[in-house]
Each structure stands twice: as C-alpha cells, then as structure tokens.
Design a protein around this motif. Structure first.
Motif: not given
Length: 1083
Positions: A439-446
């Motif tokens: 699984i891939l988790v993408v944390y999009l900040d700014r």
C-alpha cells in the motif's frame, strides 16, 4: 510389630467407646438429670445432621459446577469456539460511568448546537450539493439541536499504540428534540428534521502528548463502526418529487451523514497552532490489511415464491461486505441457494480490536432486495489467528452458512520480502482485482510559488528543463485558460494523485499560489517495482495545469524505511514551484504458514533454529533458578480511623479536620491514594498490585499525610514484613499508626502465587470483575515472565559492522529493555522480566531488537493465547524476528502463571449451576453454545420451539452480588434469550430494574436499548449503596421492555422477574438464568 499394632488399635476402639459414656458420667458428676442429657444429645444430633447436609450441598454444587463446565466447553468446541473463550461480562470493568460528563454536556449543549450548525452548513451541505446536479441549491435554513443533550453512557480509557497517545471510547446515546430545516431553492421545496437519535461508540484519540500546555496537541474523533442513526424527516413527500432525490431513500441520506465520522474518515481538532503532524493524524498508517476470500454460501433461504407462495423458487444471492465506509458488492448468482463466488477483496484496518466487518447477503429482486442473513466479525480475531478459514453461520433471521477465508497482512517497512509476496500473489486467482503487494500512503502537505497568470513564474517565462530536453530556453505556449485570465490573478489550486487507474483529488484552496492542503491518500499497489505515482496540480475553475510530477515507486523501495519526505520540484511549472509531500510504502506480508506446507506446531512451540555452519547454538533458554519465582502482592487499602486533625484555625482554638491520603511503598514502587476531603475516618477502598520476590528484609510501608496547600502534614506510618505476607498468604487487620497519638489503618494484603494451569482462569476473571473497585486499574489475572537469552544473525550495520543491540519488551503500556551489548551479530543478554497481565486471552508481548541509536533490527509479536494453548503455559525456543535479516532469530522463554485469589478459590467451589426458576439443561442437549453472555450461558436450540410450560417469554441472565468492602449491592444484566415477538417487527428491548418496596428514582436503573433483536446482549453493571441487612429485606423486580416507536413514550413489557433477595445468596456473585413471566402474573 504386627501384634503391637493390633493391640494399639484395640485400645483405640475401646477408648472411643468410653468417650460415648463420658457425657453420662459428667451429668451424674454435676448432678444433672436425664432430661439434660437427652437435650444435649438432641442438640448434638441436630448439629451433626446440619453439618452433614451442608457438606453434602457443597459437594453437590461442586459436582454440578464441574459437569456444567465440561458440558459447555464440549458444546463450544463443537461449534468451533476458541478454547477458553472469554465471557462477555468480563469486559465491563473497563467501562466507567460518566455522570459528571453528562452534566457538563447539558450546560455546553447550546454551544455545541452552534458548532453543529457550522458543520452542517460548511461541510455537509457542500457534499450534498456536489452529489447531484439537481441539488446545487440545497441549503440548511435552520439548525436547532434542542434542549435534550447528548448522553455518555460509559467511558473506557486504554493506552494507545505508543506513549504519546491516549485512547478514549465513549458509548454515546442521543435521543433529542433536534429541529433542522432544509430547502432546495431551485424547486421551491422545503423539508425538515424533527427528532433524531444516534447510538454508537465514539473513539477520541488524544495525540500527540506534549511537554507544554495544553499537554495535548490535537483531538481526533471517529466512529469505529457505523453508528445507529434514525432521523424523523418531515415534508419528504414534496422533496422526493424533485429529480435526483426520487431514487434516493432515507437510508442513503442517513449513510451520507453517519459516514462523515466513520473510519477511515476522522475529525481532527488541532489544539496548538502549526501542528506538523496534522496529515498523519488525520490519516495515520493503518494497523494492517485484511484480505477476504469470499468463497461461497450454503443452505440459503428461498425468497422467490410464485402463485401466492404455493410454488417455492430459489434466490439470486449476492453479498455486501462493509468495513466502516469501505463497501464492496459481489456479483449476483442467479437461481442458486448454494452460490460460489470465489472473489477476493482487501480492506484497510485502522483500529484492532474494535473495527469489524459486516457481511450481508441479499436476494436480488426487481423492486426491493430481500435480506438473506448477515454476520459480523471483529478483526481482532483475524489478527490473532493470522489466517481464518471457516464457515460462519448467518444471523438475524437468516439461515445457512457463509464460507470466508480471511488473511491478516502485516505492514513491513522494508522490501526484503517483496519478491516472496509477489511470487505468492501470482498463485492467487483473484476476482475482480489482482491481489495487492503493498500500500502507498501519500501525505500532501503544501506547495509554494505556483505559477500566477502574468506574474513571476507564470506563462511567458522560460521553463526549466532537464538535460537532454529538445526545447531548453524556449518558453512554451501558455494554455488557453491561462492566456484568458487576468494578469496577476492568484490560482485556485487542487491536486490529483493517480496510481494506475485510481485517482484521488484534494480539496480546492482558493486564491493562493502557496496552498496548504494537509491531506492524505491511500492506494493499493499490485506491482510497486513497475508502477508510478502521477501528480497533477491544477487550477480548479478550468482544470488548467499548474505543474505535474511523475515518481517511480521503485525509488521508494531504495529509500530508508520505504519513505520519502522532501519537497519535489514540479515539472512544467515555475522555476521555484515545489510540492511538499511525504510518501510511505508498506509491503503486505502474510506471516502465516502457506497452504500445503507443514502445519503449525500444535503446542504453539517455536520452530527450532536453522543451523548455520558449525556454530553450536542452544535449543532452549537457560534462565537462572530464581526466574519465574516471583509473587504478586495485592494491596487493598481499605480505611482508617481516629486520625489526627491537622487543619486547625485561630491557633488551635477551632479544631478542623484533615484531608488524608496514603503512600504505599513496596519492592521499589510507590502508590499514592486519592485525597479524602475533611474526614478523620476516610474510606479509600483502593487496590494496588506489585511484583515481589522473597528477598529477606523487605516491608510493605504505609505513610499517611494530610493534604495542604504548602507542605503536607504527617499523620502516621505503619508497616508489615513482606515475608509474613508471603508465608501466611493473607494479612487482613487493623494496623496502629506509629509516631502519632492516635489512628489506625485497615489493610488487606494477599500474596498470589502464579499457577501454570488454566483450570481456574475463567473463575479468576469472573471474580476480578466482581471485586474491581470503582477507582484504579483493572485487577491482574496472570503474571507473564520472560527470559531473553540471546539473538542470532542480526543484520549488520552499514553492510559490514555488527550492531550494538538491545531488546525492548512491552505489554500494553508497560515497557522494559535489556542492557546494550557490545557490537555483535549474536548478542547475549541473559535477562528476565515480569509483566502483570489483565486479560490473557487478548493481550500480547511485543518485542523489538534495536541498535543503540534506535534503528530497528527485528520485531516479534507473541500473542498470549498462544501461551494459554501450550503445555505448562510456557514457550521456550528460537523465534524468528520480523523485519530483520533472513535468518534473524531470538532465543527466549516465556511462561504464564494464573493468579488465583482466595475469593476465586472459594467461588470455584461454591458456584451453583442453576439459578432462579430456570431449570438446568442436560449436558448433551443439542443447541448449547458458549455465547456472549458468558461461560454459564445456555441457549435453546435454534430450531426448537419453547414449551408453553417453561419460559414462553424468554430468559434473562443476571449476576447478583453484595460487595462487602464497598457496601454495595451489585447487579449485572448480561443478556436475554428467546424473547417473544408480539408483532411482526422485532422489538427494541431494554431491561429496567427497581428495588422494592421503594419505587423512587434512586432505586431504579435501566440498561441501554438494543435494536431489533430477540437475543440482546447488555453486559451492564448497576450498584446501590446499602448494607447487607437492608439488601436482604429488598425485592428486585426486573422488566424487559421494548420501545413502541421513536416518538412515543409508551413501552411494551415483554416479561418480568421478581426476586426476593433474602432467598438469593449474595455472597457468591453467581450468574444465573431466570425465566421471564407475564406482566399480569403475581410475584
């Protein structure tokens, strides 16, 4: 010698016969008549008959107890129940009542209404408008939460997965006079909500814990399971005529609202500014992934009938699998009561135990699909078993069975087993999608410096390009949408993240070139070696591109812990345009034996280590002789008397009182009681537990103090030698306080020796639940002793250097660690540790081997049920370390000992089988099972009809007990079975209790309402403060009732019981079934 023995025997017989004549001789010597002698003999005969009857009754009760336990265990094994399955009532001590919180909610309710108005208007309304083009003018015109506040029925606090996290589970119930009006202006239609009820378990996570005010960085709230939500809609006749709503039902609307706070959705409330972990808190890494193989079903009910039911057809079954908001639907199998699907689905699991899967089977029809049955399964069971392949019976009116295979896939932070996972996945025939490998988790900040139309970095400027590009230095033609925008206008950026054919979109941030999203997305990966993640940053109004990025996932496989956390330069964008993201990849590994491979060792023993070379390694750990000889000291701090008054006024002219508290010291640990305000005879009734050994010279010390603003005053001290407690096992006495003029302290000290047997484990858990004080930690049921011997084949540091390793061990929130060894791939520790175990059936030992700097070298999770199933409750050998090198192992010995208190021993020998007017079931009766009501629960066969003469209204399971130490009458309502439905719809039962003859509010109690069931489980505890004498004069009346409708106050009585507490042995705390009687019957 034989003659001498025969002579002594003859003399003994003669002496016994002479003793019979002793009363007559004594009567004559004292001058008493024959009447006195006859009276004495009659009294002796009566005493002896009574004693024999009591002994005979105790032997009978013990025999019945043994027979019942054997029968229930045999029935549970026949039904496939887990060995030693815990009764449901054991879980209640964790749940505390929160009346103080309800008072706070009542006062804060108007302000909560203001927040709900903002939530509905700003969050829910936009999502409804976006769901359908015909609802673009949908608005909330009035939001009034009414005067009836939300109630918290119980609070359960337990430690989180790490030390910077606290978990709270709130059992909430809201039955309110809420009024919400909605309007669709486009069609001039109005509707409203008048009355709402919400019931569910809300989890609140306090994380992260800080070293500065406000101590807690953020609150995260969500429902683990979908709550029960009932809404009374008004004006829906006109509203349902609107295009777009005609195809929607009340269920869809309620699902849209209830799913807002259901996993994986979370409501994050930051309490500190600039919280950097916001995205990780809003979307943390899951605990694991469960792969569900939907095999098939058997013996389903036929729902398709023709000619008025004269001709019975078949069904067209399909399955709906639901985990929170994750919902999948299988294909429809036409005309088949034994369908085979062979489909595979994967669900992300965040909270375990707690999160569960619900499977519903339906018959496909042109109008409304018919329910064929449903089943629920807590993922904690899958985590314990790793692979669960079985037939599950369908519940709630259904018949038949459902075949599922569930696999727990652990998340690995290294790619060492990726090839093995990919190879295994190639052997799985999966429909509708291939199995996932990661699984891939993408944390999009700014983002920063996004292009602005006509501004710096906007269209018309040269675009940076990589070496080898064909058009370096030449500005590309700007998109038409950017050419048409006014110069210098800020964009409305949003992000699209795509992996293969799955695309997720972020929210839109308006009028800024430096947007902050703080969002997260999850993707299943089938082949991370050859897949890419594509990112598009777009200007929302016309979807014009502001930049893009394509990242091969193979780059993540080469990163430390499969994680990338850095700014990324956007392509086809401004020269300084960057996107700040964190990408985390986790490999999905099934840590279980492969199909067709050797079965696991039945006793749960670890596999022997693989020998490498000629190095000789021991096969078993070698602890010192003192290992596992510890005892558990249970300290009951009860009360004190005649303490000195330290709070004096006017230089002692006016005598006050004291605010006493106690400090208890033993074995290097210090316990502190609560402060009792203004009382010279305080009652604490608190329990502490400490692990002790038999080292001479130790004492259990008690110091009493008066709590003051400045310096606490001394009220006296006393002590008990520890060896005295260990030798006598129990010390229960009043101790005089030393170094003061007056005062004494009442304590009860009990030494518990661990027993390597599970024979009394259920009784121990039951006794602990009854003795659990209102304040303090849950009582321990077992002691876990772990000896960490050595490790082998640890991974080398930087490719060639051996690590300086240590091992950390944790059970719940208690963690210890070994010494740090000199650099070696095979460190030797030779250290032992002990842990107090509250619930052996569900807890586990977590062990990690780390390098001196904290870098993990391998981990081991040892579920304690594996120890319970082992011979002697012990495991000794080599265990593989997950996440380490290919051959990384650790040698240890883990042994479990059950802590049997004196009350548990007495309860094991005196608990009777049948209670009330319920007749005991025969041991071999079909249909018996160990249900959620506990070990003593006996259910009627599912296909049998109750006889009119015996319990036609159903049965109620109760525990009645008098807690002498707290002077409270305790009633535990466990469950009802086989309630009678008086209408076509299933009832919503609850149980109300009242202590007669007083029918005032102070004597009344009632359980929560269980929805649509004839077999409700309550497991709720109620208490009344009174003496044992007063309790014996009372009569308990219990009514099983059902609510007729949501808006009606009328209740329907399904049955009652009437118990004279003088006829109940309140000292045992036994759990019994009682037959329900008709409301009109006499007591």
């Amino acid at each position: 010698m034989e003659r001498r023995g025969a002579g002594l025997a003859a003399l003994g017989a003669l002496g016994r016969r002479l003793l019979w004549a002793l009363p007559a001789y004594a009567a004559g010597l004292l001058g008493l008549g024959a009447g006195a002698l006859v009276l004495a003999l009659a009294l002796y005969a009566g005493w002896r008959r009574r004693r024999r009857a009591r002994e005979r009754g105790m032997r009978l009760a013990a025999r019945l107890q043994r027979d019942e336990e054997a029968a229930v265990r045999a029935a549970a094994a026949g039904l496939g129940a887990a060995r030693g399955e815990l009764p449901a009532w054991v879980s209640f001590p964790d749940v505390e009542r929160a009346e103080w919180l309800n008072k706070v909610l009542a006062q804060a309710w108007p302000f909560f209404g203001q927040y709900m108005e903002k939530l509905l208007v700003e969050n829910i309304a936009p999502s409804i408008r976006a769901s359908n083009t015909h609802l673009q003018t949908f608005t909330f015109t009035k939001v009034d939460m009414g005067e009836k506040p939300l109630r918290v029925l119980g609070v359960r606090a337990h430690p989180g997965t790490h030390k910077k996290q606290i978990l709270l589970d709130l059992n909430i119930s809201y039955v309110g006079d809420v009024q919400i009006d909605v309007e669709v202006k486009k069609f001039f239609c109005k509707a409203g909500v008048k009355g709402m009820q919400l019931h569910g378990m809300l989890r609140i996570i306090l994380e992260p814990l800080l070293g500065d005010v406000p101590i807690v960085g953020a609150l995260t709230m969500f429902f683990i399971r979908r709550p029960i939500l009932d809404i009374n809609w008004t004006g829906m006749t006109n509203l349902l005529d609107i295009p777009g709503l005609s195809s929607m039902s009340d269920t869809m609307i309620m699902d849209a609202i209830s799913s807002y706070l259901v996993l994986p959705n979370r409501l994050l409330v930051p309490l500190v500014p600039d919280l950097h972990e916001a995205a990780q808190l809003r979307c943390p890494l899951p605990r694991g992934v469960v792969r569900v193989h939907l095999r098939g079903a058997r013996d389903l009910r036929s729902k398709d009938r023709f000619m008025g039911g004269l001709v019975e057809g078949k069904s067209d079954p399909y399955a709906v699998l639901r985990v929170g908001t994750q919902v999948v639907t299988s294909r429809v199998i036409d005309d088949n009561l034994n369908p085979t699907w062979d489909e595979v689905y994967e669900f992300i699991v965040h909270e375990v135990p707690g999160q569960e899967m619900e499977v519903e089977l339906f018959d496909k029809d042109p109008d409304q699909d018919d329910l064929l049955g449903r089943m629920k399964l807590d993922f904690g069971e899958v985590l314990k078993a790793r692979v669960l392949d079985k037939w599950f019976p369908l519940q709630e009116g259904g018949q038949g069975r459902l075949h599922l295979r569930l696999e727990w896939l652990s998340l690995m932070s290294d790619a060492s087993k990726l090839d093995q996972v990919l190879e295994r996945n190639r052997t799985i025939v999966a429909k509708p999608d291939p199995p996932s490998a990661a699984i891939l988790v993408v944390y999009l900040d700014r983002a920063e410096d996004l292009p602005v139309s006509g501004g710096p970095g906007g269209p018309g400027l040269p675009v940076p390009c990589s070496v080898g590009s064909e058009m370096c230095g030449a500005p590309p033609d700007p998109p038409l949408s950017l050419q048409m925008k006014k110069p210098g206008k800020e964009p409305n950026p949003m992000v699209q993240v795509s992996v293969q054919d799955v695309t997720r979109e972020s929210k839109v941030v308006y009028n800024t070139s430096a947007p902050v999203w703080e969002d997260a997305f999850r993707f299943f990966l089938h082949d991370p070696v050859n897949q890419d993640v594509d990112i598009q940053v777009k200007d929302d109004p016309r979807q014009s591109s502001l930049g893009s990025l394509s990242l091969p996932l193979a780059r993540l496989l080469d990163s430390p812990e499969l994680t990338l956390d850095q700014p990324f330069q956007l392509q086809h964008s401004g020269p300084g345009s960057r996107l700040y993201m964190k990408l985390v990849l986790r490999v999905l590994f099934l840590d279980a034996p492969e199909d067709g491979g050797p079965p696991p060792t039945p006793s749960g023993q670890p596999d022997p280590p693989a020998t490498t070379g000629s190095t000789h390694r021991p096969t078993h750990a070698s602890p010192d002789p003192q290992f596992g000889t510890e005892h558990v000291l249970r300290i009951h701090l009860l009360e004190a008397e005649n303490l000195i008054a330290k709070d004096n006024f006017f230089k002692g002219v006016v005598r006050g009182r004291s605010d006493p508290y106690a400090k208890v010291r033993v074995a290097g640990r210090v316990f502190r009681s609560r402060v009792v305000k203004e009382d010279l005879n305080p009652r604490w009734n608190e329990v502490y537990e400490a692990i002790v050994d038999n080292v001479p010279g130790q004492d259990v010390e008690f110091d009493l103090f008066d709590k003051d603003i400045d310096k606490d005053d001394f009220l006296g001290r006393c002590k008990v030698p520890l060896r005295r407690v260990l030798s006598s096992r129990i010390v229960d006495e009043w101790l005089p306080l030393e170094e003061v003029k007056s005062g004494r302290l009442h304590v009860r000290l009990e030494s518990l020796a661990p027993s390597p047997s599970t024979a009394l484990l259920e009784q121990v858990l039951h006794t602990n639940s009854l003795l659990q004080p209102a304040r303090g930690e849950e009582l321990s049921a077992a002691l876990l002793s772990v000896f960490v011997d050595r490790a082998a084949d640890l991974p080398l540091r930087k490719g060639s250097k051996p690590p300086a390793a240590f091992a950390s061990l944790a059970v719940r929130d208690v963690s210890v660690k070994t010494k740090t060894c000199t650099p070696s791939a095979e460190p030797v520790w030779d250290e032992g540790f002990s842990f107090l175990i509250k619930r052996p059936h569900v807890e586990s030992l977590e062990l990690q081997v780390k390098e001196e700097g904290g870098q993990p070298l391998g981990a081991l999770s040892l579920p304690l049920p594996q120890l319970l199933a082992s011979e002697g409750l012990a495991l000794d050998g080599w265990f593989p370390l997950a996440g380490g090198g290919p051959g990384s192992q650790i040698l240890l010995r883990a042994q479990l000992g059950v802590l049997v208190s004196q009350q548990a021993e007495v309860g094991a020998g005196s608990v009777s089988l049948a209670g009330g007017d319920a007749a005991p079931q025969p041991a071999e009766a079909p249909g018996e099972e160990c249900g959620t009501g506990g070990l003593r629960q006996r259910l009627l066969p599912a296909d049998s009809h109750p006889e009119p003469a015996e319990g036609p209204l159903g049965r109620l399971q109760l525990t009645l007990w008098y807690y002498g130490e707290e002077r409270k009458l305790v009633a535990i309502v466990h469950a009802c079975r086989k309630l009678r439905a008086v209408s076509k719809e299933l009832p919503d039962p609850y149980v109300s209790l009242v202590l007669l003859p007083d029918r005032s509010r102070s004597t009344k109690r009632k359980t929560s309402v269980q929805k649509k069931t004839l077999n409700p489980d309550f497991n709720e505890r109620f208490e009344w403060d009174m003496s044992l004498e007063e309790a014996s004069r009372r009569k308990l009346e219990a009514h099983v009732k059902s609510t007729l409708s949501f808006m009606s106050r009328e209740k329907e009585v399904l049955g009652k019981i009437h118990l004279d507490l003088a006829q109940v042995d309140l000292s045992e705390g036994g759990t019994h079934w009682y037959e329900l009687r008709d409301e009109r019957s006499s007591p």
